[in-house]
Design a protein around this motif. Structure first.
Motif, PDB file in Angstrom:
ATOM      1  N   TYR A 112     -13.318  17.483  -5.212  1.00 24.71           N
ATOM      2  CA  TYR A 112     -13.095  18.820  -4.648  1.00 24.71           C
ATOM      3  C   TYR A 112     -14.307  19.702  -4.911  1.00 24.71           C
ATOM      4  CZ  TYR A 112      -8.175  17.637  -4.090  1.00 24.71           C
ATOM      5  OH  TYR A 112      -7.008  17.052  -3.722  1.00 24.71           O
ATOM      6  N   GLU A 113     -14.812  19.526  -6.124  1.00 21.75           N
ATOM      7  CA  GLU A 113     -16.012  20.284  -6.471  1.00 21.75           C
ATOM      8  C   GLU A 113     -17.098  19.288  -6.862  1.00 21.75           C
ATOM      9  OE1 GLU A 113     -13.786  22.846  -8.953  1.00 21.75           O
ATOM     10  OE2 GLU A 113     -13.201  23.514  -6.961  1.00 21.75           O
ATOM     11  N   VAL A 127     -12.022  13.123  -8.292  1.00 21.74           N
ATOM     12  CA  VAL A 127     -10.615  12.938  -8.643  1.00 21.74           C
ATOM     13  C   VAL A 127     -10.088  11.618  -8.085  1.00 21.74           C
ATOM     14  CG1 VAL A 127     -10.141  15.405  -8.858  1.00 21.74           C
ATOM     15  CG2 VAL A 127      -9.843  14.294  -6.655  1.00 21.74           C
ATOM     16  N   SER A 187       0.681  12.415 -14.196  1.00 21.64           N
ATOM     17  CA  SER A 187       0.402  13.693 -13.530  1.00 21.64           C
ATOM     18  C   SER A 187      -1.101  13.957 -13.544  1.00 21.64           C
ATOM     19  CB  SER A 187       1.145  14.805 -14.258  1.00 21.64           C
ATOM     20  OG  SER A 187       0.899  16.011 -13.611  1.00 21.64           O
ATOM     21  N   GLY A 188      -1.636  14.304 -12.368  1.00 24.50           N
ATOM     22  CA  GLY A 188      -3.069  14.572 -12.278  1.00 24.50           C
ATOM     23  C   GLY A 188      -3.893  13.326 -12.010  1.00 24.50           C
ATOM     24  N   ALA A 189      -3.204  12.184 -11.786  1.00 20.98           N
ATOM     25  CA  ALA A 189      -3.932  10.936 -11.561  1.00 20.98           C
ATOM     26  C   ALA A 189      -4.622  10.930 -10.205  1.00 20.98           C
ATOM     27  CB  ALA A 189      -2.979   9.747 -11.669  1.00 20.98           C
ATOM     28  N   GLY A 190      -4.137  11.766  -9.266  1.00 16.20           N
ATOM     29  CA  GLY A 190      -4.777  11.826  -7.946  1.00 16.20           C
ATOM     30  C   GLY A 190      -3.878  11.369  -6.807  1.00 16.20           C
ATOM     31  N   LYS A 191      -2.565  11.292  -7.072  1.00 19.24           N
ATOM     32  CA  LYS A 191      -1.633  10.778  -6.051  1.00 19.24           C
ATOM     33  C   LYS A 191      -1.605  11.678  -4.811  1.00 19.24           C
ATOM     34  CE  LYS A 191       1.789  10.980  -8.991  1.00 19.24           C
ATOM     35  NZ  LYS A 191       1.125  11.461 -10.213  1.00 19.24           N
ATOM     36  N   THR A 192      -1.402  12.975  -5.058  1.00 13.84           N
ATOM     37  CA  THR A 192      -1.348  13.903  -3.923  1.00 13.84           C
ATOM     38  C   THR A 192      -2.692  13.932  -3.198  1.00 13.84           C
ATOM     39  OG1 THR A 192       0.252  15.223  -5.148  1.00 13.84           O
ATOM     40  CG2 THR A 192      -0.773  16.271  -3.257  1.00 13.84           C
ATOM     41  N   SER A 193      -3.767  13.921  -3.972  1.00 12.68           N
ATOM     42  CA  SER A 193      -5.099  13.931  -3.366  1.00 12.68           C
ATOM     43  C   SER A 193      -5.280  12.722  -2.454  1.00 12.68           C
ATOM     44  CB  SER A 193      -6.172  13.909  -4.447  1.00 12.68           C
ATOM     45  OG  SER A 193      -5.982  14.977  -5.339  1.00 12.68           O
TER      46      SER A 193
HETATM   47  P1  DGT Z   1       1.175  15.263  -9.927  1.00  9.42           P
HETATM   48  O1  DGT Z   1       1.520  15.862  -8.614  1.00  9.42           O
HETATM   49  O2  DGT Z   1       1.272  16.232 -11.033  1.00  9.42           O
HETATM   50  O3  DGT Z   1       1.927  14.050 -10.241  1.00  9.42           O
HETATM   51  O4  DGT Z   1      -0.387  14.876  -9.892  1.00  9.42           O
HETATM   52  P2  DGT Z   1      -1.215  14.142  -8.749  1.00  9.42           P
HETATM   53  O5  DGT Z   1      -1.413  12.731  -9.144  1.00  9.42           O
HETATM   54  O6  DGT Z   1      -0.628  14.416  -7.430  1.00  9.42           O
HETATM   55  O7  DGT Z   1      -2.635  14.840  -8.890  1.00  9.42           O
HETATM   56  P3  DGT Z   1      -3.458  15.611  -7.774  1.00  9.42           P
HETATM   57  O8  DGT Z   1      -3.962  14.653  -6.759  1.00  9.42           O
HETATM   58  O9  DGT Z   1      -2.714  16.778  -7.289  1.00  9.42           O
HETATM   59  O10 DGT Z   1      -4.693  16.158  -8.605  1.00  9.42           O
HETATM   60  C1  DGT Z   1      -5.707  15.332  -9.085  1.00  9.42           C
HETATM   61  C2  DGT Z   1      -6.791  16.202  -9.695  1.00  9.42           C
HETATM   62  O11 DGT Z   1      -7.409  16.969  -8.702  1.00  9.42           O
HETATM   63  C3  DGT Z   1      -6.286  17.167 -10.724  1.00  9.42           C
HETATM   64  O12 DGT Z   1      -7.231  17.179 -11.778  1.00  9.42           O
HETATM   65  C4  DGT Z   1      -6.283  18.507 -10.042  1.00  9.42           C
HETATM   66  C5  DGT Z   1      -7.344  18.344  -8.997  1.00  9.42           C
HETATM   67  N1  DGT Z   1      -7.022  19.048  -7.757  1.00  9.42           N
HETATM   68  C6  DGT Z   1      -5.947  18.857  -6.970  1.00  9.42           C
HETATM   69  N2  DGT Z   1      -5.991  19.650  -5.879  1.00  9.42           N
HETATM   70  C7  DGT Z   1      -7.143  20.357  -5.964  1.00  9.42           C
HETATM   71  C8  DGT Z   1      -7.777  21.334  -5.145  1.00  9.42           C
HETATM   72  O13 DGT Z   1      -7.283  21.728  -4.080  1.00  9.42           O
HETATM   73  N3  DGT Z   1      -8.970  21.835  -5.572  1.00  9.42           N
HETATM   74  C9  DGT Z   1      -9.536  21.430  -6.713  1.00  9.42           C
HETATM   75  N4  DGT Z   1     -10.705  21.968  -7.070  1.00  9.42           N
HETATM   76  N5  DGT Z   1      -8.984  20.531  -7.525  1.00  9.42           N
HETATM   77  C10 DGT Z   1      -7.803  19.970  -7.163  1.00  9.42           C
END
Ligand code: DGT
Ligand code: MG
Length: 593
Positions: free
Chosen positions: A364-365, A370, A390-396
């Motif tokens: 993202y940056e 991620v 959580s934060g592993a990158g699933k949603t990304s």
């Molecule tokens: P969850 O939903 O808590 O189970 O976690 P995940 O696995 O869906 O994590 P994810 O993909 O939302 O985030 C992965 C990393 O990316 C986490 O360190 C936060 C960061 N991140 C997520 N969305 C954004 C964004 O829009 N902008 C930036 N700069 N970072 C983001």
């Protein structure tokens, strides 16, 4: 000046109206110049016992010194009874022209503002997710509503005066000379001196206005945040804290506004005093030499000459303020959407045979990846579960599919072609998304289900709702499918919202489905209904499901295990459990087995 000319470029389509308005202004200016003539007539009438006698105009001594071609006016004589009618006539004509020009200009201004707002809104909706991830709803609302209003003042009223007043000045200059002769020079010498402070103060005002708009945007952001998170604010007893935060921002706005007031109110007296000095000089010399009627007209002319200067200083203030505000509008219009169609993009049609991630990385940056080198291929109608901490990158990972973001490295392919080759709308038409927090619009249940397919028939909508096990609770709402969500206290539970989202996705009937399962446990009854609805939704589609439920994991054809952005394991539940590692740990933690 670049910004104001960009603002002015919005006037181009209204050339006709503008031309008409300018012609009316010319008419106004001519009528306006006649005011000093009426003064002359009145005083001349007083001097000549009820008759207006004009016979000496070209014979003034200084006129001859200038060696101008003699104005061979015939001598005129008429009764003073005509003079009041002439006065009314002059003001009537002047008023009519002023009305016509101001009306046309204001309409043009309003059209320009409407266009800017429309353009801004359309542009904002086109911008990509990365723009919105900064969380700036309040700021955007403030710019579209408040900043545009400030600009409005600059293109309606100010524009009228910006054209009209210089015309008045131009017309007054020969008259000042005509009545005052050489004394006109003394009076006009101050003119350039007035312009200096006006332009200086104008520039200060522009900067201040930009600051004001920024602070007002902060006010809307603060409000937007507090009110959308009002339950958190209340739960933590933070009302006072938020109020103080608001007051601090509001105080800043006040301070800037105060500074603007100093300039806008101080400018007029400043110009007035400078004008008075000039007029005083003219009186000093002229009073001894000029005849009364001529001198009175000369004075009237001077006052009429300095009046537009005062107006122009005010106009300058308004324009500088709107330039300050439009700077922030153009800043938004200059943003380009990150995700765009390629010029040679093709429409994604027909079957989806495969979805492939090929060494896909995402940051993202700058620097902070991620997702790192994700590699896998999914065949049609496969159900792929994605698990990870959580934060592993699933949603990304799943957000890459509808191109909410593009990978920083690597390629995502559908049917063997890079996603970026497809026309974005045709790609998104193939993808359905059901997330944890369902967003419902403040409209009927019908429209909420049909969102994205507004042309769907009532039968189709009800069909989808039934399949999503939502029909029953919808029928129980005050006016069934016609109930407006959010109105008169109609709110839905989490499970009900999810089933509406599922109905929405069923109606869209996309070949690819992205599911972000709720982590929160619903009560067993709605959990079971949501579960059954989801199973229906997942049938016969290629599904990417971020799994939190044991049943989803057991039904999945393949499980991808993400750990800190890397794909560390993949396989079925049984094979992965045998393998151990990250998956085994996650499984034990989540399902307490
Ligand atoms: P969850 O939903 O808590 O189970 O976690 P995940 O696995 O869906 O994590 P994810 O993909 O939302 O985030 C992965 C990393 O990316 C986490 O360190 C936060 C960061 N991140 C997520 N969305 C954004 C964004 O829009 N902008 C930036 N700069 N970072 C983001
Ligand atoms: Mg997530």
């Amino acid at each position: 000046m670049g910004i104001y000319s960009r603002l002015l470029s919005y006037l181009k389509p209204h050339r006709g109206r503008l031309l008409f308005a300018v012609l009316c202004m010319l008419g106004y200016t001519v009528a306006h110049s006649l005011v000093s003539v009426t003064v002359f007539l009145v005083l001349n009438g007083i001097q000549n016992q009820d008759r207006v006698v004009i016979d000496d105009l070209p014979k003034v001594s200084w006129f001859e010194k200038l060696h101008l071609p003699a104005l061979d006016l015939p001598s005129i004589e008429f009764s003073t009874t005509f003079v009041p009618f002439m006065v009314v006539g002059v003001f009537l004509v002047r008023g009519l022209f002023e009305y016509a020009s101001r009306y046309q200009m204001s309409i043009v201004g309003l059209r320009v503002i409407r266009r800017i707002r429309d353009q801004l809104y359309a542009h904002l909706t086109r911008l990509s997710m990365n723009f919105y991830s900064k969380g700036r709803t309040g700021d955007l609302m403030s710019r579209t509503v408040q900043d545009v209003s400030v600009v409005q003042a600059g293109v309606t009223d100010a524009l009228v005066d910006l054209v009209k007043e210089p015309l008045v000045i131009l017309f007054q200059i020969p008259l000042v000379f005509f009545w005052g002769g050489p004394f006109a020079f003394i009076a006009l010498i101050v003119f350039p001196a007035v312009l200096l402070p006006i332009s200086f103060l104008g520039r200060r005002l522009r900067t201040i206005q930009r600051k004001i708009q920024e602070q007002i945007a902060d006010i809307s952001s603060q409000m937007q945040e507090t009110f959308s998170g009002i339950n958190v604010v209340k739960a933590f007893n933070m009302e006072q804290y938020e109020v103080r935060k608001f007051e601090a921002i509001n105080r800043k706005v006040f301070n800037f506004l105060k500074r603007a007031v100093v300039i806008t109110t101080g400018q007029r007296p400043l110009v007035e005093v400078m004008g008075a000095v000039a007029i005083a000089c003219a009186i000093w010399y002229g009073i001894r030499v000029l005849p009364l009627d001529r001198f009175a007209s000369f004075l009237t002319c001077l006052f009429l000459f300095y009046e537009p200067l005062k107006k122009l200083s005010k106009v300058n203030a308004t324009i500088q303020q709107s330039v300050g505000a439009s700077y922030r509008i153009f800043e938004l219009l200059n943003e380009t959407p990150q995700i765009q169609n390629r010029p040679d993009s093709i429409t994604l049609e027909g079957q989806i045979d495969s979805v492939e991630f090929s060494k896909v990385s995402l940051a993202y940056e700058r620097g902070g990846e991620v997702l790192r080198e994700i590699d896998f291929l999914v065949r049609a109608d496969e159900i792929v579960a994605i698990v990870g901490t959580s934060g592993a990158g699933k949603t990304s990972l799943v957000n890459l599919l509808p191109r909410f973001y593009d990978p920083t490295k690597g390629v995502l392919k559908i049917n063997g072609f890079d996603l970026r080759n497809y026309e974005v709308h045709s790609l998104r038409a193939k993808i359905g998304i059901v997330t944890q927090d369902t967003f419902l619009f403040n409209t009927t249940v019908y429209e909420n289900i049909a969102y994205g397919r507004l042309e769907a028939s009532v039968e189709e909508i009800k069909e989808a709702a039934k399949a999503a096990f939502a029909d029953e609770f919808i029928q129980a709402l005050p006016t069934g499918y016609g109930t407006v969500i959010g109105e008169r206290g109609v709110t839905l539970s989490g499970g009900q919202r999810q089933r509406l989202a599922i109905a929405r996705a069923l109606l869209k009937n996309p070949p690819i489905l992205i599911l972000d399962e709720a982590t929160s446990q619903l009560d067993t009854e709605s959990e079971r209904e949501v579960q059954r609805a989801l199973e229906r939704l997942m049938a016969n589609r290629t599904v990417f499901v971020i799994a939190h439920r044991l049943s989803t994991i057991q039904n999945a054809d393949r499980i991808l295990v993400l750990d800190q952005g890397r794909l560390v394991q993949s396989g079925t539940n049984e094979t992965l459990l045998k393998e151990g590692g990250v998956y085994k740990r996650l499984y034990d933690l989540q399902f307490n087995v």
